[in-house]
Design a protein around this motif. Structure first.
Motif, mmCIF file in Angstrom:
data_model
loop_
_atom_site.group_PDB
_atom_site.id
_atom_site.type_symbol
_atom_site.label_atom_id
_atom_site.label_comp_id
_atom_site.label_asym_id
_atom_site.label_seq_id
_atom_site.Cartn_x
_atom_site.Cartn_y
_atom_site.Cartn_z
ATOM 1 N N PHE A 156 -6.881 -11.983 -5.640
ATOM 2 C CA PHE A 156 -7.325 -11.969 -4.239
ATOM 3 C C PHE A 156 -8.563 -12.847 -4.051
ATOM 4 O O PHE A 156 -8.757 -13.421 -2.979
ATOM 5 N N ARG A 209 9.803 -7.443 2.862
ATOM 6 C CA ARG A 209 8.396 -7.062 2.636
ATOM 7 C C ARG A 209 7.640 -7.048 3.966
ATOM 8 O O ARG A 209 7.699 -8.025 4.715
ATOM 9 N N ARG A 242 1.243 3.095 3.182
ATOM 10 C CA ARG A 242 1.984 2.450 4.279
ATOM 11 C C ARG A 242 3.430 2.936 4.334
ATOM 12 O O ARG A 242 4.109 2.771 5.356
ATOM 13 N N ASP A 290 0.822 -1.203 0.000
ATOM 14 C CA ASP A 290 0.000 0.000 0.000
ATOM 15 C C ASP A 290 0.868 1.270 0.000
ATOM 16 O O ASP A 290 1.669 1.466 0.927
ATOM 17 N N THR A 320 0.365 -7.674 4.284
ATOM 18 C CA THR A 320 -0.770 -8.323 4.952
ATOM 19 C C THR A 320 -1.039 -9.642 4.241
ATOM 20 O O THR A 320 -0.594 -9.859 3.112
ATOM 21 N N GLU A 343 -0.985 -14.624 -0.002
ATOM 22 C CA GLU A 343 -0.872 -13.197 -0.343
ATOM 23 C C GLU A 343 -0.488 -13.086 -1.816
ATOM 24 O O GLU A 343 -0.714 -14.045 -2.566
ATOM 25 N N MET A 344 0.118 -11.964 -2.236
ATOM 26 C CA MET A 344 0.240 -11.734 -3.680
ATOM 27 C C MET A 344 1.614 -11.249 -4.170
ATOM 28 O O MET A 344 1.713 -10.843 -5.333
HETATM 29 C C1 R1P Z 1 -4.367 -7.567 -1.249
HETATM 30 O O1 R1P Z 1 -5.304 -6.911 -0.460
HETATM 31 C C2 R1P Z 1 -2.960 -7.059 -0.983
HETATM 32 O O2 R1P Z 1 -2.646 -7.233 0.414
HETATM 33 C C3 R1P Z 1 -1.487 -8.042 0.570
HETATM 34 C C4 R1P Z 1 -1.428 -8.831 -0.720
HETATM 35 O O3 R1P Z 1 -0.158 -9.383 -0.943
HETATM 36 C C5 R1P Z 1 -1.902 -7.849 -1.749
HETATM 37 O O4 R1P Z 1 -0.873 -6.976 -2.151
HETATM 38 O O5 R1P Z 1 -0.296 -7.334 0.827
HETATM 39 P P1 R1P Z 1 -0.146 -5.754 1.087
HETATM 40 O O6 R1P Z 1 -1.032 -5.410 2.250
HETATM 41 O O7 R1P Z 1 1.286 -5.544 1.392
HETATM 42 O O8 R1P Z 1 -0.547 -5.032 -0.187
#
Ligand code: R1P
Ligand code: URA
Length: 291
Positions: A202, A115, A40, A37, A118, A237-238
């Motif tokens: 997601f 990293r 953040r 984000d 979330t 997560e992603m």
């Molecule tokens: C999805 O809502 C996002 O949140 C998680 C996932 O990896 C994806 O980027 O991480 P961040 O909160 O760091 O973005």
């Protein structure tokens, strides 16, 4: 002397900064915290004792400063491993390519890339608002197949066990597995440690059903049930697999740590995810300052 990298391949802007991040080599620190984000970034840099630089281009916000004597950059990646391809290549270019001669430097620099994100837990015992360190990233995204990379024998063995125990549909998915860098050893107390599953979405790719029916409705159950020795799947997560993969390819020390905002087995969501992320930032910065 290595080959000159053309203007179309390494793109620099009028400031002499790398294309997407808009950062120049001297504006990047050797320790890089990535966050998804863009908002953040300031939540991390507000803890710095001194802020030197702030940049924003698209979703890529960068703040560089000092936490005590440690120089740190915080960079937002946005969501997904497609963005990780951009961020990790540009971070690497900033330290390992000479922007004047456009050649690879004879001596390479290894960044520490951490990293702070979330994630959603895949195990009942990993409560919302707790923290997970990713021992490995299992990539269900398609970034790493575009690069040549080497797996260790231990990674090959674990990936084989995953292929045998978990049905990873659709058939076009080519899962890959990369272990965390050595900095993982500093992040033990107060963290769960497990394999993080990195997904190219997601909703459907993480087994969420809103209106679209899924091709693999039992994905979460299969992942939750997997066990090989001490290894298990902790969270979804992603970005993690992309960060670990590009770190392996380019020679950087990477670690992914997540604040758990959802528990997919208990079907719970954090009542204050922002507070959990703030606690993760404070805890992680305390450790990073001492490494
Ligand atoms: C999805 O809502 C996002 O949140 C998680 C996932 O990896 C994806 O980027 O991480 P961040 O909160 O760091 O973005
Ligand atoms: N980020 C994800 O990608 N998945 C979750 O469930 C929570 C955060």
């Amino acid at each position: 002397m290595s080959t000159r990298i053309a203007e179309s391949e390494l793109i620099l802007n009028s400031r002499g900064a790398v294309y997407h991040l808009d950062v120049r080599p001297e504006e990047l620190a050797p320790v890089v915290i990535t966050v998804g984000d863009p908002d953040r970034v300031a939540n991390v840099s507000k803890h710095f004792d001194k802020l030197e630089h702030t940049f924003q281009h698209r979703e890529f916000v960068t703040h560089t400063g000092y936490l005590g004597k440690k120089r740190i950059s915080v960079v937002s990646t946005g969501i997904g491993t497609d963005n990780i391809d951009i961020v990790l290549n540009e971070l690497d270019a900033l330290v390992n390519i000479d922007f004047h001669s456009r050649t690879i430097k004879p001596t390479l620099t290894s960044l520490q890339i951490i990293r702070l994100g979330t994630a959603g837990a895949l195990q009942e015992h990993i409560a919302v608002d707790s923290f997970v360190v990713s021992s490995h990233g299992l990539g269900l995204d398609n970034l790493l197949p575009y690069y040549q990379f080497e797996n260790t024998p231990a990674e090959k063995q674990l990936l084989q066990a995953i292929r045998e125990q978990v049905v990873l549909q659709p058939g076009s998915v080519h899962p890959y597995l990369i272990a965390a860098g050595e900095i993982k050893q500093h992040f033990t107390e107060g963290f769960h440690t497990g394999i993080t599953v990195t997904c190219p979405g997601f909703y459907g790719p993480q087994g969420r059903v809103l209106r679209g029916a899924l091709s693999h409705p039992h994905l979460i159950e299969h992942l939750t049930a997997f066990k090989q020795g001490d290894h298990y799947f902790s969270n979804f997560e992603m970005e993690t697999s992309g960060i670990y993969g590009m770190g392996r390819i380019l020679g950087h020390q990477c670690l992914s740590i997540s604040a758990i905002v959802a528990n997919r087995v208990r079907q719970e969501f954090s009542k204050d995810g922002a507070a959990a992320v703030e606690q993760l930032i404070t805890k992680a910065l305390g450790i990073i300052a001492g490494i």
